[in-house]
Write a protein that holds these residues in place. Structure first.
Motif, PDB file in Angstrom:
ATOM      1  N   GLY A  69       0.874  -1.078   0.121  1.00  0.00           N
ATOM      2  CA  GLY A  69      -0.052  -0.143   0.077  1.00  0.00           C
ATOM      3  C   GLY A  69       0.814   1.262   0.083  1.00  0.00           C
ATOM      4  O   GLY A  69       0.607   2.140  -0.678  1.00  0.00           O
ATOM      5  N   ALA A  70       1.836   1.175   0.956  1.00  0.00           N
ATOM      6  CA  ALA A  70       2.770   2.333   0.682  1.00  0.00           C
ATOM      7  C   ALA A  70       3.534   2.667  -0.485  1.00  0.00           C
ATOM      8  O   ALA A  70       3.800   3.816  -0.728  1.00  0.00           O
ATOM      9  N   VAL A  71       3.827   1.557  -1.234  1.00  0.00           N
ATOM     10  CA  VAL A  71       4.665   1.837  -2.240  1.00  0.00           C
ATOM     11  C   VAL A  71       3.690   1.724  -3.588  1.00  0.00           C
ATOM     12  O   VAL A  71       4.045   2.129  -4.820  1.00  0.00           O
ATOM     13  N   GLY A  72       2.253   1.609  -3.484  1.00  0.00           N
ATOM     14  CA  GLY A  72       1.592   1.860  -4.605  1.00  0.00           C
ATOM     15  C   GLY A  72       1.353   0.486  -5.488  1.00  0.00           C
ATOM     16  O   GLY A  72       0.850   0.769  -6.439  1.00  0.00           O
ATOM     17  N   THR A  73       1.679  -0.593  -5.036  1.00  0.00           N
ATOM     18  CA  THR A  73       1.644  -1.801  -5.952  1.00  0.00           C
ATOM     19  C   THR A  73       0.360  -2.720  -5.468  1.00  0.00           C
ATOM     20  O   THR A  73       0.278  -3.927  -5.928  1.00  0.00           O
ATOM     21  N   LEU A  74      -0.274  -2.225  -4.508  1.00  0.00           N
ATOM     22  CA  LEU A  74      -1.238  -3.129  -4.003  1.00  0.00           C
ATOM     23  C   LEU A  74      -2.301  -3.484  -5.217  1.00  0.00           C
ATOM     24  O   LEU A  74      -3.038  -4.416  -5.279  1.00  0.00           O
ATOM     25  N   GLY A  75      -2.676  -2.527  -5.997  1.00  0.00           N
ATOM     26  CA  GLY A  75      -3.468  -2.711  -6.957  1.00  0.00           C
ATOM     27  C   GLY A  75      -3.152  -3.467  -7.995  1.00  0.00           C
ATOM     28  O   GLY A  75      -3.919  -3.823  -9.104  1.00  0.00           O
ATOM     29  N   GLY A  76      -1.959  -4.058  -7.950  1.00  0.00           N
ATOM     30  CA  GLY A  76      -1.482  -5.123  -8.926  1.00  0.00           C
ATOM     31  C   GLY A  76      -1.815  -6.703  -8.598  1.00  0.00           C
ATOM     32  O   GLY A  76      -1.298  -7.581  -9.356  1.00  0.00           O
ATOM     33  N   VAL A  77      -2.392  -6.478  -7.514  1.00  0.00           N
ATOM     34  CA  VAL A  77      -2.918  -7.985  -7.248  1.00  0.00           C
ATOM     35  C   VAL A  77      -4.007  -8.530  -7.937  1.00  0.00           C
ATOM     36  O   VAL A  77      -5.003  -7.793  -8.163  1.00  0.00           O
ATOM     37  N   ARG A  78      -3.736  -9.521  -8.633  1.00  0.00           N
ATOM     38  CA  ARG A  78      -4.671 -10.408  -9.586  1.00  0.00           C
ATOM     39  C   ARG A  78      -5.428 -11.408  -9.015  1.00  0.00           C
ATOM     40  O   ARG A  78      -4.992 -12.114  -8.244  1.00  0.00           O
ATOM     41  N   ARG A  79      -6.533 -11.606  -9.404  1.00  0.00           N
ATOM     42  CA  ARG A  79      -7.522 -12.599  -9.061  1.00  0.00           C
ATOM     43  C   ARG A  79      -7.904 -13.654 -10.006  1.00  0.00           C
ATOM     44  O   ARG A  79      -8.837 -14.452  -9.891  1.00  0.00           O
ATOM     45  N   ASP A  80      -7.021 -13.431 -11.268  1.00  0.00           N
ATOM     46  CA  ASP A  80      -7.692 -14.605 -12.395  1.00  0.00           C
ATOM     47  C   ASP A  80      -6.909 -15.874 -12.376  1.00  0.00           C
ATOM     48  O   ASP A  80      -7.211 -16.655 -13.233  1.00  0.00           O
ATOM     49  N   ARG A  81      -6.080 -15.897 -11.407  1.00  0.00           N
ATOM     50  CA  ARG A  81      -5.274 -17.422 -11.175  1.00  0.00           C
ATOM     51  C   ARG A  81      -5.204 -17.913  -9.976  1.00  0.00           C
ATOM     52  O   ARG A  81      -4.313 -18.254  -9.572  1.00  0.00           O
TER      53      ARG A  81
END
Length: 301
Positions: A69-81
């Protein structure tokens, strides 16, 4: 010829810079796994392996979400695999539980030596999971590695207990985890892999720890060790996952061999564990099998 140059010669299809980066990340993994082994033995005084995994993974969830969350990569969590993530985490969760069981019951160096058979299982599983070809030389490597396992365990010369069996089976679990991690790095970010690692294994740990209706709350003495396990476990997977994103699993995993002398010295200093010659001979034999597996890449390119 240095280590990087030797591995480069064994795998000319992999960029030398990528191998060096993978080796650097594996150095961090070695330090993290060693710290986790010591902390795991200390925690085993109070907690069973399911409880240990539950608390470790819950700490990991907090760390992953906070840092991502601090570095802004949490949005990259995928749910399709999610199916592949689940399969990967079942292998790892099983292997990690067995590893902690072994850590608590047999010498640390013996645990690590048996765990080094993991690349042998990676070589066997790579054709099915990664589509890599297993050559005749690869089969020789597997047989040499199996001989190394027998030297470490010494069936008939020394009693084989649950600890030895757990360590040997843990290697298979880690091999499956490494293979599926390699597949996931083709499409998923490290944040995504670590997020599902902690979330899924927290659910597994809590569910299995509470199934008997008695989940132990750690004492004040144990919490710092749990923090070490949580941080070191996450760091180990960050380093290992990054290394696997830089080079093939069959190249990355044998680099882990360097932690055997380190953990042997730690076991001797902290727990008065003797330096067993046969453990090192067996581990060296396992490494020879792994090196044969590395060298076979020259003959197929």
């Amino acid at each position: 010829m240095g280590v990087t140059e030797g591995v480069r010669a064994a795998a000319p299809d992999v960029e030398a810079g990528a191998i060096r980066r993978a080796a650097l990340w594996m150095t961090g993994a070695i330090a993290s796994f060693s710290a986790m082994a010591v902390a795991g033995r200390e925690v085993s005084i109070e907690l069973d392996t399911f409880e240990l995994m539950a608390y470790r993974s819950l700490i990991g969830v907090v760390l992953v979400v906070s840092v991502a969350g601090a570095v802004g990569t949490l949005g990259g969590v995928r749910r399709d695999r999610l199916g592949l993530h689940l399969l990967r985490n079942v292998f790892h969760f099983t292997g990690q539980n067995l590893w902690f069981l072994a850590i608590a019951t047999i010498p640390l160096a013996q645990v690590f030596a048996l765990e080094f058979s993991s690349p042998i299982w990676v070589a066997l599983g790579a054709p099915l999971i990664l589509g890599e070809r297993l050559s005749a030389r690869g089969l020789v490597a597997v047989l040499v590695g199996f001989v190394g396992i027998l030297i470490v365990a010494r069936p008939g010369a020394a009693p084989i207990g649950p600890g030895q069996v757990a360590a040997a089976l843990a290697a298979i679990g880690f091999a499956g985890s490494a293979l599926f991690t390699r597949r996931l790095t083709r499409t998923d970010s490290i944040t995504s892999i670590l997020f599902w690692l902690t979330v899924m294994q927290a659910a597994m740990g809590v569910g299995l720890a509470a199934i008997d209706g008695d989940m132990t709350w750690p004492s004040a003495v144990i919490w710092p060790w749990l923090a070490v396990i949580g941080v070191a476990g996450l760091s180990a997977h960050l380093c290992l996952t990054t290394a696997l994103s830089q080079a093939p699993a069959s190249l990355v995993m044998p680099m882990d061999f360097l932690r055997l002398p380190a953990i042997a010295l730690i076991g001797m200093a902290l727990y008065a564990e003797p330096l067993d010659l046969w453990t090192f001979v067996g581990a060296a034999t396992i490494f020879a099998g792994n090196w044969i597996n590395l060298r076979r890449r020259r003959s197929v390119t």
